[in-house]
Design an enzyme around this catalytic site. Sequence first.
Site, PDB file in Angstrom:
ATOM      1  N   ASP A 177       8.139  -9.876  10.455  1.00  0.00           N
ATOM      2  CA  ASP A 177       7.596 -10.643   9.348  1.00  0.00           C
ATOM      3  C   ASP A 177       6.904 -11.930   9.837  1.00  0.00           C
ATOM      4  OD1 ASP A 177       7.552 -10.081   6.651  1.00  0.00           O
ATOM      5  OD2 ASP A 177       8.858 -11.793   6.200  1.00  0.00           O
TER       6      ASP A 177
ATOM      7  N   HIS B 255      -8.134  -3.953  -1.271  1.00  0.00           N
ATOM      8  CA  HIS B 255      -7.366  -4.086  -0.034  1.00  0.00           C
ATOM      9  C   HIS B 255      -6.294  -2.986   0.078  1.00  0.00           C
ATOM     10  CE1 HIS B 255      -5.395  -6.401   3.265  1.00  0.00           C
ATOM     11  NE2 HIS B 255      -4.307  -5.810   2.788  1.00  0.00           N
ATOM     12  N   GLU B 256      -5.474  -2.876  -0.944  1.00  0.00           N
ATOM     13  CA  GLU B 256      -4.377  -1.884  -0.861  1.00  0.00           C
ATOM     14  C   GLU B 256      -4.935  -0.467  -0.810  1.00  0.00           C
ATOM     15  OE1 GLU B 256      -1.850  -3.286   0.035  1.00  0.00           O
ATOM     16  OE2 GLU B 256      -2.194  -5.311  -0.737  1.00  0.00           O
TER      17      GLU B 256
ATOM     18  N   TYR C 237      -4.969 -10.504   9.861  1.00  0.00           N
ATOM     19  CA  TYR C 237      -5.844 -10.202   8.731  1.00  0.00           C
ATOM     20  C   TYR C 237      -7.285 -10.665   8.990  1.00  0.00           C
ATOM     21  CZ  TYR C 237      -1.790  -9.167   5.740  1.00  0.00           C
ATOM     22  OH  TYR C 237      -0.670  -8.602   5.206  1.00  0.00           O
TER      23      TYR C 237
ATOM     24  N   GLU D 137      -3.988  -4.437   9.267  1.00  0.00           N
ATOM     25  CA  GLU D 137      -4.474  -5.459   8.325  1.00  0.00           C
ATOM     26  C   GLU D 137      -5.902  -5.935   8.599  1.00  0.00           C
ATOM     27  OE1 GLU D 137      -3.072  -5.877   5.621  1.00  0.00           O
ATOM     28  OE2 GLU D 137      -1.057  -5.103   6.001  1.00  0.00           O
TER      29      GLU D 137
ATOM     30  N   HIS E  55      -6.037   0.529   2.660  1.00  0.00           N
ATOM     31  CA  HIS E  55      -4.934   0.945   3.536  1.00  0.00           C
ATOM     32  C   HIS E  55      -4.736   2.468   3.520  1.00  0.00           C
ATOM     33  CE1 HIS E  55      -3.145  -2.627   5.269  1.00  0.00           C
ATOM     34  NE2 HIS E  55      -2.947  -3.225   4.097  1.00  0.00           N
TER      35      HIS E  55
ATOM     36  N   GLU F  73       0.793  -1.230   0.000  1.00  0.00           N
ATOM     37  CA  GLU F  73       0.000   0.000   0.000  1.00  0.00           C
ATOM     38  C   GLU F  73       0.825   1.279   0.000  1.00  0.00           C
ATOM     39  OE1 GLU F  73       0.360  -2.267   2.410  1.00  0.00           O
ATOM     40  OE2 GLU F  73       0.225  -1.428   4.424  1.00  0.00           O
TER      41      GLU F  73
HETATM   42  N1  BES Z   1       0.920  -4.423   3.794  1.00  0.00           N
HETATM   43  C1  BES Z   1       0.700  -5.712   3.259  1.00  0.00           C
HETATM   44  C2  BES Z   1       1.959  -6.389   2.798  1.00  0.00           C
HETATM   45  C3  BES Z   1       3.022  -6.594   3.869  1.00  0.00           C
HETATM   46  C4  BES Z   1       2.694  -6.896   5.178  1.00  0.00           C
HETATM   47  C5  BES Z   1       4.341  -6.513   3.518  1.00  0.00           C
HETATM   48  C6  BES Z   1       3.698  -7.075   6.130  1.00  0.00           C
HETATM   49  C7  BES Z   1       5.340  -6.681   4.467  1.00  0.00           C
HETATM   50  C8  BES Z   1       5.027  -6.962   5.773  1.00  0.00           C
HETATM   51  C9  BES Z   1      -0.305  -5.685   2.126  1.00  0.00           C
HETATM   52  O1  BES Z   1      -1.296  -4.740   2.277  1.00  0.00           O
HETATM   53  C10 BES Z   1      -0.980  -7.021   2.095  1.00  0.00           C
HETATM   54  O2  BES Z   1      -1.638  -7.329   3.050  1.00  0.00           O
HETATM   55  N2  BES Z   1      -0.832  -7.775   1.015  1.00  0.00           N
HETATM   56  C11 BES Z   1      -1.444  -9.075   0.855  1.00  0.00           C
HETATM   57  C12 BES Z   1      -2.608  -9.017  -0.074  1.00  0.00           C
HETATM   58  C13 BES Z   1      -3.920  -8.774   0.557  1.00  0.00           C
HETATM   59  C14 BES Z   1      -5.014  -8.822  -0.490  1.00  0.00           C
HETATM   60  C15 BES Z   1      -4.243  -9.698   1.698  1.00  0.00           C
HETATM   61  C16 BES Z   1      -0.431  -9.984   0.202  1.00  0.00           C
HETATM   62  O3  BES Z   1       0.572  -9.494  -0.287  1.00  0.00           O
HETATM   63  O4  BES Z   1      -0.665 -11.183   0.184  1.00  0.00           O
HETATM   64 ZN    ZN Z   2      -2.648  -5.290   3.833  1.00  0.00          ZN
END
Ligand code: BES
Ligand code: ZN
Length: 616
Positions: free
Chosen positions: A387, A309-310, A395, A332, A313, A285
Site C-alpha cells: 500500500d 480509469h477502472e 500512476y 496504474e 484496467h 477495477e
Molecule cells: N486499483 C486502484 C485502487 C487500488 C490500488 C486499491 C492499490 C488498492 C491498492 C484503482 O484502479 C485506482 O487507481 N483508483 C484510484 C482512482 C483513479 C481514477 C486514479 C483511486 O481510488 O483514487
Molecule cells: Zn487504477
Amino acid sequence: MRHLLPLLAFAACATKSPMTTTSSAPPLDPHSHAQPDRVRTQHLDLDLTIAMHEAGGGSVHGRATHTIERLDPSAPFIVDWKALTLGSVTDQAGRPLTATFGPPDENLGMALSIALRPDTAKVVIDYTTTDEGDAIQWLSPEQTNGGTKPFLFTQGQAILTRSWIPLQDSPGIRISWAARVVAPAGLVPVMSAIERGRDGSAFTFSMPKPVPPYLIALACGNLVSRDISGRCAVWAEPKTIDLAASELADMEQMVQACEQLFGPYRWGRYDLLILPPSFPFGGMENPCLTFATPTILAGDKSLVSLVAHELAHSWSGNLVTNATWRDFWLNEGFTVYLETRIMEQVFGKDRATMEVSLGMQSLAAEMKTLPAADQVLHIDLTGRNPDDGMTDVPYQKGAAFLRRLEEVFGRAEVDAFLQRWFDEHAFTSVTTATFVQFLQRDLFTKDPAKAAQIDVAKWISGSGLPGDAPIPTSTLFAAVDTQLAAWRAGKTAGELATKGWVTQQWLRFLAGLGAPAKERLADLDMAFAFTRSGNSEILCAWLGTAVRADYRAVDRRLDLFLMTVGRRKFLKPLYEALLATNGGKERALAIYQRARPRYHAVAQRTLDAMLGYTPR
Ligand code: BES
Ligand code: ZN
C-alpha cells in the site's frame, strides 16, 4: 524470520524440475508465503454464507475448495492466511489433512502449510472470517443511503484477499473461480464475475478466466441494477440508482472507445457498483463489476474519468497484470494513459488535456514529499506494506513514460504496440523486465534512432521526473492562470472572468490559490459558494485551503464530510491540513475519534500513522 520463506522459495526455483517449464513459474513475490512453483491452485470453488448483524458487523463462513497443480509431488500446499478462524482442512474425499501455521507477520499474515497425500488433488478449507480481517467492511444501516439495511463489501488489492479467503495471495498466481453465496434474506450479493443464477437466497457466480486473487470481490446489500446497454449496467442502492444511471450513461461508449484503441473487451459484462461513501478508494477495477465511490456522482459527469480509469484496467491490470507489487506501475501507469485516451475519445481533447495537466501538477507536489527511493517506478517494496507504493509515481510518472513513447514514436505506432502487448500477454502476469524486453524487441528495434531518444533505465529505475517528460499545455488552463494572477494581484472574486468554467478549471484555480488570508477566502466563497459545492473534488480542494487559512465558516461542512466520506484520497489531505494549523492536532483527533469507526481499515491504517493514533 520473514526472509526465510522467500529464500527457500528461491532455492526451489533454482532447482525446479523440467516439468515446471511448461507453466512458467511466477517470479518471487515478497508479499506472499505461497510457493507456486511447487504446488499451485488452478481453480477455486467458494461456498460462502454471509451472516450480517442488524446493527452492522457480521461474518462470512466459507468453504474454499482448491483444485491444485502439483509440480513438486513431495511439497506441501501453502496458502496465505490472515485473521481467519480455521474449521477443517480435508482432501477431495473428506479425509483430514495436516495443516500447520508459520510465524505471523503484521503485513503478510501467516503461511498455512498443508501436507498432501500422494493422491490429493483438491484441498478443502473450512473457515470463518473475524472482525480483525481488513478485507471486509461491514456497514451499519446508517452508513448507507437507504438507512435501513446493513451492507458489506470486500477490498482485495493489494494483499487483503487472504483475510477473507485462504488462498495463494500473489498477483503472479492466476486462478479461475466460481462461488455460491448465501445472503441474508432480502439482501442481494454481487461479485466480480458473471452471475449464473439465483435460487432463493443462494446466488451463483463464475469467473472462467484466470485472474489474480486480489480481483475476487463481493458486495452485499439492498442493491438494484439499471441497464445502460446490452453489456453494461449500474448497481446501487434504490435511492441512488437514478442519479447513478444518468451520470454513468456513457459507459458503453467508453468500452467501445477502448476496444477501438486497444482490442476487444474480454470479460463479457462491464457493470459498475456504486458503494456507500465509506469506500476507501475512488474505484476498484473488480472484473465485470467496477466498485466505485458515490463521490463521483457530481450530477454533470465531470468526474467520470474515474470510470474510464477502472474500465481501462480491463486491459492494463486485469488482462495483463503486475506479477508483483513492485510492478504496480504496469497496472496504474498504463491505466492512467488509457484513461486519458478514452476521455479524449468520448469527451474531447480539451477535457483530456486538462486532466493530464492536473495529474502532473499533483505528481509534482507529491514528489516533493517523497524520499528518492519512492520516486522510482520499479520500486522495491520488500518488507513494506505494498500500500505504501500507492503514490502518484506509479500512476502519473508511469503514464508520462507512455506519453513520452507516444511523443517520440507517434501515436499510431504506440497504439499498435500497446495492442500487441495486451494481445500477447493476455491473462498473464508480467514483470517490469518482461515489459522492457518487449519494448526493446517490439518497438525500439524498429527505429533505433528514435529509441536512442529514450533513456528507459532512467525512467524505470531513476528517481524524480525525467527532463523529457511531456508537459501538456491547455488553453483552458491558461485562461484560469490569467485570472489567478489577477486575483493574486488583488482583484476581488467578483471581478474575475470565470464564466463557463468547468470542474477541471475550478480545480486548477483552487490548486493555485496558495495560502491566502481568510478574508479573501470569504470573498471567494460569497461569489462562488465553494462551501456548498456538491462536487466532491472541488469541495475537498476548497476545504483543504480553508483549513490552512483558518477560514472557520467551513467547519460544519468539513465535519460532515469527514464523518461520511471514507475515501482516503480526500481524508489524507484534509487531516494533513488540520494537523498543520495551530491547535490542529487536537481538532483533528477529536474528529478522527468520532469518524474512525466509519472508515475502512486501509484508511484507518494511513490515518492512524499520520495522526499518531493508537487504537484501544
Ligand atoms: N486499483 C486502484 C485502487 C487500488 C490500488 C486499491 C492499490 C488498492 C491498492 C484503482 O484502479 C485506482 O487507481 N483508483 C484510484 C482512482 C483513479 C481514477 C486514479 C483511486 O481510488 O483514487
Ligand atoms: Zn487504477
